[in-house]
Design a protein around this motif. Sequence first.
Motif, PDB file in Angstrom:
ATOM      1  N   ARG A  57      11.785  12.598 -26.448  1.00 18.65           N
ATOM      2  CA  ARG A  57      13.159  13.024 -26.690  1.00 18.65           C
ATOM      3  C   ARG A  57      13.554  14.185 -25.776  1.00 18.65           C
ATOM      4  O   ARG A  57      14.690  14.641 -25.806  1.00 18.65           O
ATOM      5  N   ALA A  58      12.608  14.667 -24.995  1.00 16.15           N
ATOM      6  CA  ALA A  58      12.871  15.771 -24.067  1.00 16.15           C
ATOM      7  C   ALA A  58      11.964  15.611 -22.859  1.00 16.15           C
ATOM      8  O   ALA A  58      10.899  14.998 -22.945  1.00 16.15           O
ATOM      9  N   TRP A  59      12.392  16.173 -21.750  1.00 15.94           N
ATOM     10  CA  TRP A  59      11.642  16.056 -20.500  1.00 15.94           C
ATOM     11  C   TRP A  59      12.173  17.093 -19.529  1.00 15.94           C
ATOM     12  O   TRP A  59      13.194  17.743 -19.779  1.00 15.94           O
ATOM     13  N   GLU A 117      19.118  19.950 -17.305  1.00  6.67           N
ATOM     14  CA  GLU A 117      19.946  19.134 -18.175  1.00  6.67           C
ATOM     15  C   GLU A 117      19.675  19.468 -19.634  1.00  6.67           C
ATOM     16  O   GLU A 117      18.773  20.236 -19.964  1.00  6.67           O
ATOM     17  N   ALA A 118      20.447  18.840 -20.521  1.00  7.14           N
ATOM     18  CA  ALA A 118      20.316  19.134 -21.947  1.00  7.14           C
ATOM     19  C   ALA A 118      18.938  18.793 -22.461  1.00  7.14           C
ATOM     20  O   ALA A 118      18.454  19.391 -23.408  1.00  7.14           O
ATOM     21  N   GLN A 119      18.273  17.828 -21.830  1.00  2.00           N
ATOM     22  CA  GLN A 119      16.947  17.410 -22.266  1.00  2.00           C
ATOM     23  C   GLN A 119      15.857  18.187 -21.553  1.00  2.00           C
ATOM     24  O   GLN A 119      14.757  17.714 -21.383  1.00  2.00           O
ATOM     25  N   HIS A 120      16.176  19.391 -21.100  1.00  2.00           N
ATOM     26  CA  HIS A 120      15.235  20.185 -20.316  1.00  2.00           C
ATOM     27  C   HIS A 120      14.490  21.140 -21.240  1.00  2.00           C
ATOM     28  O   HIS A 120      15.063  22.081 -21.745  1.00  2.00           O
ATOM     29  N   PRO A 121      13.208  20.910 -21.482  1.00  2.00           N
ATOM     30  CA  PRO A 121      12.491  21.761 -22.413  1.00  2.00           C
ATOM     31  C   PRO A 121      12.023  23.043 -21.775  1.00  2.00           C
ATOM     32  O   PRO A 121      11.879  23.124 -20.571  1.00  2.00           O
ATOM     33  N   THR A 122      11.758  24.040 -22.633  1.00  3.07           N
ATOM     34  CA  THR A 122      11.094  25.237 -22.160  1.00  3.07           C
ATOM     35  C   THR A 122       9.658  25.197 -22.648  1.00  3.07           C
ATOM     36  O   THR A 122       9.309  24.406 -23.512  1.00  3.07           O
TER      37      THR A 122
END
Length: 422
Positions: free
Chosen positions: A110-112, A346-351
């Motif tokens: 769900r994130a990348w 982007e919005a799917q950019h994790p930390t």
Amino acid sequence: MEARGVPVLALATEPQFAQRLREHLEEEQLLDGCYRLQEVPGGRVALPVLEEKLSQLRLPQEMPCELVRIQDPIPSRAARRQTPAQKLRGELQQLLGESWSEELERDVPRAWQRHGDLVLLHEDSFKAAPWEKLGPVLWETVASALGARRLARRGRVLPDGMRSPSVTLLLGQDGWVEHVDNGIRYTFDVTKCMFSPGNITEKLRVASLPCSGEVLVDLYAGIGYFTLPYLVHAAAAFAHACEWNGHAVEALRKNLVLNGVQDRCRVHHGDSRQLELRDIADRVNLGLIPSSEEGWPVACRVLKKGTGGVLHIHHNVETLPTPAPPQTLVLRAEQGSPEGAGSDGEAQHPTEDGGKETLGARIRPEWQRWAEATAVRIRGLLAELHGQPWHTSILHVEAVKSYAPHVHHLVLDLECRPTLPA
């Protein structure tokens, strides 16, 4: 390769009945909203339906229709507005058909991280056995759904002393990417070098420091995470960048050229503990976690012995689960931390930490104790090195991110000056 649409089940009827049939299907919650109504041979209109609910279908006799399959269904506007994660899940469901399961759904990320046309997946993505049977078509489908040309999956950081990533390239010819932070261009090979989006706030803070005319020594330069903000935005006159990972050095040299500062930086390839520089720096960056303690003696040696300078000491500090009332430790702020700083991904950019606390200038007791103990240690190292007393002042403690449960990545700005004779 662009995947061809999977046929969908539909009810075909004459145009004059289409609106009534649509209303009936919507009322019964049988209309498949993912696809548009389409004209099919014979001038009829086909309305996509949910195949799994077809057994519930009850149509009035005055509404003649026939069950057909639309060979090339057109996504509806609502479907086109899906988030990337929803689109990915939907296309994988179509790819697997009846083989789809809850186990596989849990395995879909769900994130990348996105770096240009390359998407970097989390290490736990697509680990279930059924995915392997799909072969290359799986990665082509994932890349297409996420609007990428290349795909990679990261693993654990290797215990090689260089924080080398364990990354597998799944689709594409190479892992070289370009990333832009605060107007600075970074290029690196994701399969060989780390890039931490969680450190963006510290890079922004470094860029705002008053370094005009100063000489910087960056003891753990990597690909230039902090070296470049010091040179490009903070106006440091010159930098000595130390790094022992050959892949990172290759990227660092490229990045210095990309940003037009190669003439103001000397790269020292090797173990920074063996650095032969002395009495040269106005400022030293020690950006190594969980601890940069092995670099403290080197940092003291490279500081200008006549005037001293500022050390930026990174460290992971354990914090008690129940925070005490906030205290303020900023004795003299060299420069405020920028507000509202965040990743430009982007919005799917994790930390790294899955969510950074908004800490501002709140300093917890454990952080204060660490900062004070570090100041004492550095003062002792400098006095021993130069044979005269030195003074250390805590300028600022910055909480960069939550590194792990109850562990915070901190940066101590420590001013170090020789004590003038009475």
